[in-house]
Design an enzyme around this catalytic site. Sequence first.
Site, PDB file in Angstrom:
ATOM      1  N   ASN A 177      85.951  -8.985  -7.856  1.00  0.00           N
ATOM      2  CA  ASN A 177      85.067  -8.461  -8.904  1.00  0.00           C
ATOM      3  C   ASN A 177      84.067  -7.421  -8.400  1.00  0.00           C
ATOM      4  O   ASN A 177      83.417  -6.769  -9.205  1.00  0.00           O
ATOM      5  CB  ASN A 177      84.352  -9.594  -9.638  1.00  0.00           C
TER       6      ASN A 177
ATOM      7  N   THR B 208      86.495 -15.816  -6.524  1.00  0.00           N
ATOM      8  CA  THR B 208      86.022 -17.162  -6.842  1.00  0.00           C
ATOM      9  C   THR B 208      86.785 -17.685  -8.060  1.00  0.00           C
ATOM     10  O   THR B 208      86.615 -17.137  -9.159  1.00  0.00           O
ATOM     11  CB  THR B 208      84.512 -17.116  -7.210  1.00  0.00           C
TER      12      THR B 208
ATOM     13  N   ASP C  66      81.623 -20.397  -4.378  1.00  0.00           N
ATOM     14  CA  ASP C  66      80.348 -19.761  -4.734  1.00  0.00           C
ATOM     15  C   ASP C  66      79.223 -20.733  -4.348  1.00  0.00           C
ATOM     16  O   ASP C  66      79.307 -21.934  -4.647  1.00  0.00           O
ATOM     17  CB  ASP C  66      80.333 -19.482  -6.254  1.00  0.00           C
TER      18      ASP C  66
ATOM     19  N   GLU D  19      73.199 -13.107   6.053  1.00  0.00           N
ATOM     20  CA  GLU D  19      72.763 -12.023   5.144  1.00  0.00           C
ATOM     21  C   GLU D  19      71.257 -12.080   4.968  1.00  0.00           C
ATOM     22  O   GLU D  19      70.623 -11.079   4.647  1.00  0.00           O
ATOM     23  CB  GLU D  19      73.463 -12.152   3.785  1.00  0.00           C
TER      24      GLU D  19
HETATM   25  P1  5GP Z   1      84.609 -12.613  -7.437  1.00  0.00           P
HETATM   26  O1  5GP Z   1      84.615 -13.779  -6.491  1.00  0.00           O
HETATM   27  O2  5GP Z   1      84.044 -12.971  -8.780  1.00  0.00           O
HETATM   28  O3  5GP Z   1      85.948 -11.925  -7.542  1.00  0.00           O
HETATM   29  O4  5GP Z   1      83.676 -11.486  -6.791  1.00  0.00           O
HETATM   30  C1  5GP Z   1      82.279 -11.440  -6.976  1.00  0.00           C
HETATM   31  C2  5GP Z   1      81.585 -12.576  -6.249  1.00  0.00           C
HETATM   32  O5  5GP Z   1      81.738 -12.411  -4.828  1.00  0.00           O
HETATM   33  C3  5GP Z   1      80.077 -12.592  -6.459  1.00  0.00           C
HETATM   34  O6  5GP Z   1      79.731 -13.296  -7.626  1.00  0.00           O
HETATM   35  C4  5GP Z   1      79.583 -13.289  -5.199  1.00  0.00           C
HETATM   36  O7  5GP Z   1      79.701 -14.680  -5.315  1.00  0.00           O
HETATM   37  C5  5GP Z   1      80.557 -12.825  -4.149  1.00  0.00           C
HETATM   38  N1  5GP Z   1      80.046 -11.660  -3.402  1.00  0.00           N
HETATM   39  C6  5GP Z   1      80.372 -10.370  -3.571  1.00  0.00           C
HETATM   40  N2  5GP Z   1      79.706  -9.576  -2.705  1.00  0.00           N
HETATM   41  C7  5GP Z   1      78.947 -10.391  -1.962  1.00  0.00           C
HETATM   42  C8  5GP Z   1      78.059 -10.169  -0.859  1.00  0.00           C
HETATM   43  O8  5GP Z   1      77.798  -9.046  -0.397  1.00  0.00           O
HETATM   44  N3  5GP Z   1      77.458 -11.272  -0.341  1.00  0.00           N
HETATM   45  C9  5GP Z   1      77.715 -12.526  -0.800  1.00  0.00           C
HETATM   46  N4  5GP Z   1      77.093 -13.541  -0.207  1.00  0.00           N
HETATM   47  N5  5GP Z   1      78.556 -12.768  -1.820  1.00  0.00           N
HETATM   48  C10 5GP Z   1      79.165 -11.714  -2.392  1.00  0.00           C
END
Ligand code: 5GP
Length: 362
Positions: free
Chosen positions: A17, A98, A167, A227
Amino acid sequence: REWCVALPKVELHAHLNGSVRSSTLLELAKQLAEKGIIVFEDVKDVIMKNGRSLPECFKLFDLFHILTTDHDTVTRIAKEVVEDFAAENVVYLEIRTTPKNNEAKGMTKRSYMNAVIKGLKAAEAVDVILFDSNSRRNDTLTCTPTIELDGDTKKKRIYVRLLLSIDRRETTLAALDTVNLALEMKDQGVIGIDLSGNPVVGEWETYLPALQHAKELGIPITIHCGEVANRKEIQAVLDFCPQRLGHVCCLNDAEWKKLKSLMIPVEICLTSNVMTGGAPSLELHHFADLYNAKHPLSLCTDDCGLFSTSLSNEYFLVAATFGLSKPELFHLAQEAVQFIFADENVKKSLKEVFKDAGKRLT
Ligand code: 5GP
């Protein structure tokens, strides 16, 4: 820049995402605005804005999830994301996402993942090698990252594997569900587990049972680490010793020393770290120290949509900022093959891809 595009590349840290095209997000926002669910003008400014602090990013993800979380849209974004990576000669992609439950949309973690996989399979512009059942095809993978079509047209070829993200907002039980889903889907291209999400939310102890379970099942793990300067958690993550770590920004001297002695490969996300404040500037990014120490590294995008970057651009930035030569960049890209979670057959094929490209590019 063109040379960095032509370079075959391995992407090990990309969130689904976070990698969505801005044009797609705008289109989805328009559709939701027409239904009266959001106000397009508000959302447009947020999507197109360039600066992204860490707290802003997580607010944005909540918005992205409103735009993208239904089965058809998830399928669409997965298709586009893999096509975009292949277009810039990424030959191996581990995409992480996620798995989401959304009762209102009839979505379970499983159906979400099925929608992702449907999208990867639907990518027609590229030849996606996803499943282990494709291993016969792996044997026949030629050492060129493209396949010939009729006439002069060539189709880019890309290995794709999936990592399921936990998450940090999730409970222990939800995290365990994700690990069990990874096990269930291991023959469908799911290859590992990631821990991500807002680093100021949640406690390490909440995810530990699920990560421990994954470890016992032999599922490879990568963890977002450092981070923010959470000393206790950084220590615990290093003690846990996952197969790879993402970011590693805010380590102190003792933690750097420990990381280096453990030789845990690091997924380096330059643009992301500078934009979110994990590193003070490109010039002062910890890439230089780890690179000079010959620590195992791989350059990654993190969120190419959110941060308006690409993997080719990350290689270009390393050359422009730290003065790496073309052979050094090539070596950096090639070394990343060592840290992929896919099996030895895939590694062997990728080594051939790099060997062949080396004749043209170095
Ligand atoms: P998804 O898992 O929904 O495909 O991608 C977006 C999710 O990845 C975000 O809601 C977050 O949980 C995680 N995410 C994306 N970029 C970062 C980042 O730079 N740091 C962290 N800790 N989580 C991230």
